[in-house]
Scaffold this motif. Structure first.
Motif, short mmCIF file in Angstrom:
data_model
loop_
_atom_site.label_atom_id
_atom_site.label_comp_id
_atom_site.label_asym_id
_atom_site.label_seq_id
_atom_site.Cartn_x
_atom_site.Cartn_y
_atom_site.Cartn_z
N TYR A 1 0.80 -1.22 0.00
CA TYR A 1 0.00 0.00 0.00
C TYR A 1 0.84 1.27 0.00
CZ TYR A 1 1.39 -0.53 4.83
OH TYR A 1 2.14 -0.70 5.97
N CYS A 2 2.16 1.18 0.05
CA CYS A 2 3.02 2.32 0.37
C CYS A 2 2.89 3.46 -0.65
CB CYS A 2 4.47 1.86 0.43
SG CYS A 2 5.61 3.19 0.89
N TYR A 3 2.74 4.70 -0.14
CA TYR A 3 2.62 5.86 -1.02
C TYR A 3 3.92 6.11 -1.79
CZ TYR A 3 5.45 8.96 1.95
OH TYR A 3 6.48 9.55 2.64
N LEU A 4 5.04 5.61 -1.29
CA LEU A 4 6.30 5.78 -2.00
C LEU A 4 6.32 5.00 -3.32
CD1 LEU A 4 8.95 5.64 0.86
CD2 LEU A 4 8.06 7.65 -0.31
N ASN A 5 5.37 4.08 -3.49
CA ASN A 5 5.27 3.37 -4.77
C ASN A 5 5.06 4.35 -5.93
OD1 ASN A 5 5.56 0.84 -3.65
ND2 ASN A 5 3.37 0.51 -3.38
N THR A 6 4.46 5.49 -5.65
CA THR A 6 4.22 6.48 -6.69
C THR A 6 5.14 7.68 -6.58
OG1 THR A 6 2.51 7.58 -5.34
CG2 THR A 6 1.78 5.85 -6.84
N GLN A 7 5.99 7.71 -5.57
CA GLN A 7 6.85 8.87 -5.34
C GLN A 7 8.29 8.67 -5.80
OE1 GLN A 7 5.78 11.89 -3.86
NE2 GLN A 7 3.75 11.03 -4.10
N LEU A 8 8.75 7.44 -5.88
CA LEU A 8 10.17 7.19 -6.13
C LEU A 8 10.46 6.59 -7.50
CD1 LEU A 8 11.20 5.85 -2.61
CD2 LEU A 8 11.52 8.15 -3.53
N ASN B 1 1.55 -9.46 7.80
CA ASN B 1 1.84 -10.68 7.03
C ASN B 1 1.29 -10.62 5.61
OD1 ASN B 1 3.08 -11.72 9.30
ND2 ASN B 1 1.28 -12.86 9.98
N GLN B 2 0.18 -9.91 5.42
CA GLN B 2 -0.45 -9.88 4.11
C GLN B 2 0.09 -8.77 3.21
OE1 GLN B 2 -4.73 -9.86 4.28
NE2 GLN B 2 -4.95 -10.41 2.14
N TYR B 3 0.43 -7.63 3.80
CA TYR B 3 0.74 -6.45 2.98
C TYR B 3 2.15 -5.88 3.16
CZ TYR B 3 -4.40 -6.32 2.72
OH TYR B 3 -5.72 -6.65 2.54
N GLU B 4 2.82 -6.16 4.27
CA GLU B 4 4.09 -5.49 4.57
C GLU B 4 5.27 -6.45 4.34
OE1 GLU B 4 3.84 -3.57 8.39
OE2 GLU B 4 2.18 -2.30 7.75
N ASN B 5 5.57 -6.69 3.08
CA ASN B 5 6.62 -7.65 2.71
C ASN B 5 8.00 -7.13 3.09
OD1 ASN B 5 4.41 -8.90 1.42
ND2 ASN B 5 4.84 -7.81 -0.49
N PHE B 6 8.85 -8.03 3.54
CA PHE B 6 10.25 -7.74 3.87
C PHE B 6 10.38 -6.69 4.98
CE2 PHE B 6 10.16 -9.21 -0.54
CZ PHE B 6 11.05 -10.27 -0.48
N THR B 7 9.53 -6.79 5.97
CA THR B 7 9.64 -5.94 7.16
C THR B 7 9.70 -6.84 8.39
OG1 THR B 7 7.23 -5.75 7.49
CG2 THR B 7 8.28 -4.11 6.05
#
Length: 340
Positions: A95-102, A202-208
């Motif tokens: 869901y991260c907003y950085l997906n569209t920022q970086l 577990n469902q959305y926050e991969n590699f954390t």
């Protein structure tokens, strides 16, 4: 710790000690590609034929560069300025907003000229005297996974610890805080941990880091005398959401020391998304199960002029009432910054 697949050193970055130390640490690792740039054509060294692969290769790339523009960005309402130590994050939260920022290849970039950055921070501090100036260290990043070899947080925390007219804060989804525990922070740095239910992580926050490891890190910081806070974000409404968020807050309550010097802060942010973010997420995570049905949401214009899809008012009110009651009922020495 972030162990990249490739490290790209921008031109002139190796004039700085941080870059030299990173090169020394990784140059003999046969599974890590070392790239030295002679121009500003960085992205051509990150492979990928489509957004799906470009995103994943970008997330495995560390760029060591120099922060050339020392004009700090505003960071309202949580701070006066961003402190540009790092940009990007190794995490792959859907869901991260950085997906569209970086951009298409969201690499992690560290700035080797940390002394220049802190000197500029001092100028901003001096301009606002006698007021206290607050800096945010994780507005576009999570600095903890690279701290092992940058020591940027260590330098920043020590810098602000010696400054009566400034405060520092950052947030993380990771647990590698041990190197920060014995620093002379003097209570001037607030360490915030982004937490959520295990279902969401577990469902959305991969590699954390896991929920429990994040809580463990926050307890270590609290026992080391740091002001601590929790960013509960994004809050999702799903079956049994109230039970799971109650269990999360109850776990925090049971672990926190009773003799905290500073109130525990809470920031609660409900899930929201833009159309641009939704389309990008569908390209990067085509099998995601994020609740992004526009008909179930309310379209709302934000402070930056673009619209977001948020939960409808009755759902937001329910979230606000739930977290207000839970936090006030469970915690004594606390401060709710906002619930949105």
């Amino acid at each position: 710790m972030f162990k990249p697949k490739r490290i790209i050193f921008e031109k002139d970055s190796l004039e700085y000690d941080m870059a030299k130390d990173i090169l020394t640490k990784f140059k003999d690792k046969t599974d890590i590609e070392i790239i030295h740039l002679t121009s500003n054509k960085l992205k051509q060294h990150i492979p990928g034929d489509d957004l799906f692969s470009q995103y994943r290769e970008g997330k495995k790339t560390l760029v060591v560069g120099i922060k050339k523009s020392l004009k700090f960005q505003s960071c309202k309402p949580s701070a006066h300025y961003q402190l540009p130590l790092v940009s990007g994050c190794m995490g792959q939260c859907q869901y991260c907003y950085l997906n569209t920022q970086l951009g298409d290849k969201p690499f992690v970039k560290i700035h080797a000229n940390i002394d220049d950055i802190l000197n500029q921070a001092q100028k901003y501090i001096d301009e606002r005297l006698p007021e206290i100036t607050i800096f945010e260290g994780a507005a576009t990043s999570d600095p903890i996974p690279v701290e092992y070899y940058t020591h940027s947080l260590e330098k920043a925390i020590t810098f602000f610890g010696n400054n009566e007219n400034a405060r520092f804060r950052f947030v993380t989804k990771y647990n590698d805080v041990d190197s920060l525990l014995n620093l002379e922070h003097n209570g001037h740095t607030e360490i915030r941990v982004s937490i959520n239910t295990s279902s969401v992580i577990n469902q959305y926050e991969n590699f954390t880091a896991s929920r429990d490891k994040r809580i463990e890190a926050s307890i270590k910081a609290a026992k080391a005398g740091y002001p601590i806070g929790f960013l509960v974000a994004p809050v999702f409404i799903y079956p049994n959401w109230k039970d799971e968020y109650h269990d999360l807050l109850l776990e925090l309550k049971s672990k926190l020391p009773n003799d905290l010097r500073f109130p525990v802060t809470f920031e609660i942010i409900s899930h929201r998304y833009t159309t641009i973010a939704k389309n990008r997420i569908l390209d990067i995570f085509p099998e995601n199960e994020l609740p992004m049905n526009d008909e179930d949401r309310k379209f709302k214009y934000g402070q930056f002029g673009y619209g977001k899809y948020v939960y409808p008012k009755e759902s937001i009110d329910e979230i606000k009432q739930f977290f207000k009651n839970e936090i006030e009922g469970l915690f004594d020495n606390k401060e709710i910054k906002y619930i949105i």
